[in-house]
Scaffold this active site. Structure first.
Site, mmCIF file in Angstrom:
data_model
loop_
_atom_site.group_PDB
_atom_site.id
_atom_site.type_symbol
_atom_site.label_atom_id
_atom_site.label_comp_id
_atom_site.label_asym_id
_atom_site.label_seq_id
_atom_site.Cartn_x
_atom_site.Cartn_y
_atom_site.Cartn_z
ATOM 1 N N THR A 92 -11.851 27.906 100.515
ATOM 2 C CA THR A 92 -11.623 27.244 99.469
ATOM 3 C C THR A 92 -12.414 26.208 99.939
ATOM 4 O O THR A 92 -13.191 25.740 100.395
ATOM 5 C CB THR A 92 -9.866 26.435 99.725
ATOM 6 O OG1 THR A 92 -9.276 27.549 100.356
ATOM 7 C CG2 THR A 92 -9.315 25.807 99.160
ATOM 8 N N VAL A 143 1.212 31.433 95.885
ATOM 9 C CA VAL A 143 0.857 30.006 96.151
ATOM 10 C C VAL A 143 1.145 28.393 96.764
ATOM 11 O O VAL A 143 1.988 29.074 98.015
ATOM 12 C CB VAL A 143 2.026 28.673 94.688
ATOM 13 C CG1 VAL A 143 1.040 27.705 94.180
ATOM 14 C CG2 VAL A 143 2.465 29.976 93.664
ATOM 15 N N THR A 185 -7.641 21.819 102.847
ATOM 16 C CA THR A 185 -7.813 23.787 103.530
ATOM 17 C C THR A 185 -7.755 23.735 104.336
ATOM 18 O O THR A 185 -7.253 23.038 105.436
ATOM 19 C CB THR A 185 -9.622 23.916 103.552
ATOM 20 O OG1 THR A 185 -9.567 25.851 103.703
ATOM 21 C CG2 THR A 185 -10.234 23.048 104.824
ATOM 22 N N GLY A 186 -6.963 25.301 104.567
ATOM 23 C CA GLY A 186 -6.601 25.828 106.062
ATOM 24 C C GLY A 186 -5.892 26.930 105.081
ATOM 25 O O GLY A 186 -5.685 27.500 104.211
ATOM 26 N N GLY A 192 -1.986 27.091 104.125
ATOM 27 C CA GLY A 192 -1.789 26.976 102.934
ATOM 28 C C GLY A 192 0.344 26.537 103.713
ATOM 29 O O GLY A 192 0.462 25.592 102.765
HETATM 30 N N1 ASP Z 1 -5.351 26.514 101.474
HETATM 31 C C1 ASP Z 1 -5.917 27.734 100.935
HETATM 32 C C2 ASP Z 1 -4.173 28.112 100.846
HETATM 33 O O1 ASP Z 1 -3.687 28.381 101.371
HETATM 34 C C3 ASP Z 1 -6.485 28.652 101.343
HETATM 35 C C4 ASP Z 1 -7.466 28.016 102.407
HETATM 36 O O2 ASP Z 1 -7.948 26.815 102.087
HETATM 37 O O3 ASP Z 1 -8.488 28.487 102.777
HETATM 38 O O4 ASP Z 1 -4.144 28.783 99.370
#
Ligand code: ASP
Length: 317
Positions: A186, A215, A237-238, A240
């Site tokens: 992300t 989502v 990020t991470g 979700g």
């Molecule tokens: N946070 C994003 C989601 O869960 C994924 C990511 O940040 O890598 O869609």
């Protein structure tokens, strides 16, 4: 929990009375394979330069974060725009949010499948509609009405991701792990402009093999992003499903009344870990331009502009 944070320099006001602009971008977290680190660092560096060129010539924080994130969406290294991970149906499904710290106005789009720069569509939702969030076909109809052309979904798919999707059933790790190895992640940007206004933008293809219609935190206000001139700007990020449980970006902004940006970033990541067991990372700027970067994922790719105008880019381990 393994909490990681960096301590970039403090940005201060200029002696002209104007705020010294500041900018951070991130290219996601998690298992970025080592052979892809140079591309992730390069992509973040280029985007920081694009955003900084806007800020240093008096442009707005909103323009800077949109331009920085557009570049990351166009770069197939990252899980945003073209190059995103595929969902369980083998399609790219994109989410994005942008927020203006001056007005608290925001625009978000969710589950769009035919838009190459969802962050620009999110900004149009913010400025050209009476709404904050538009989803899937409704968001794409709105795009067409605002001169954003739609592209076939396969235009957003790169061979690397098609291959990974095809081999998912053979690869036990990728089905067991919400975040298997992924070249990029992300993307997001936070900026403070010379007028003292803050903005944030976050864009994602979400998680590999997600259920169609899933989502994550990214397009949800307060979770994937938040900006308020009275406090700061954050992009997360991470994982979700975990990040949204603690509304992590708003949590950081609220903490900025009591602590530095770096302390607020680290405190929020610690709470995420303690309360949810989930993993994530974030970038934050307070309204003085002080920087906070923290994560409990294996890596976080980021770039920021130092007080002497240089771009510092790295993958924090
Ligand atoms: N946070 C994003 C989601 O869960 C994924 C990511 O940040 O890598 O869609």
């Amino acid at each position: 929990m393994h909490l990681k944070g960096v301590s970039p320099p403090t940005m201060t006001s200029t002696n002209t009375g104007q705020t010294r602009p500041a900018l951070i971008v991130h290219g996601g977290a998690w298992q970025i394979p080592e052979e892809m680190h140079p591309d992730s660092i390069r992509g973040c560096r280029v985007s920081a330069r694009i955003g900084w060129d806007i800020l240093k010539t008096g442009g707005s924080a909103l323009d800077a974060v949109e331009a920085a994130v557009r570049n990351l969406e166009d770069d197939p290294t990252f899980d945003a725009g073209r190059g995103s991970v595929l969902n369980a149906a083998g399609e790219v499904e994109l989410d994005a949010i942008i927020m203006d710290g001056k007005t608290l106005n925001l625009g978000a789009v969710i589950a769009v499948k035919h838009v190459s720069n969802p962050i620009t569509l999110a900004r149009l939702v913010m400025t050209e509609s009476d709404h904050n969030i538009l989803v899937s076909e409704g968001a794409e109809a709105f795009a067409l009405n605002h001169d954003i052309s739609l592209c076939p979904n396969w235009d957003l798919i790169v061979e690397r991701e098609r291959e990974r999707w095809r081999s998912k059933d053979a690869d036990e790790d990728s089905s067991a792990d919400l975040f298997p190895q992924h070249p990029g992640g992300t993307v997001g940007a936070v900026a403070l402009d010379a007028e003292g206004h803050l903005a944030t933008a976050t864009s994602t293809g979400g998680t590999f093999n997600k259920h169609p219609g899933r989502v994550g935190d990214s397009p949800l206000v307060g979770s994937g992003a938040y900006a308020d001139d009275r406090a700061g700007a954050v992009s997360a990020t991470g994982e979700g499903e975990a990040l949204m449980k603690v509304v992590i970006s708003k949590l950081v902004c609220d903490s900025l009344k009591q602590m530095t940006a770096q302390e607020a970033a680290e405190t929020a990541i610690a709470l995420l870990s303690e309360r949810t067991g989930g993993q994530g990372g974030l970038i934050a700027l307070d309204n003085n331009g002080d920087v906070g970067i923290a994560h409990c994922t294996p890596y976080l790719a980021y770039a920021y502009v130092t007080s002497d105008g240089e771009i510092s880019a790295d993958i924090e381990v």
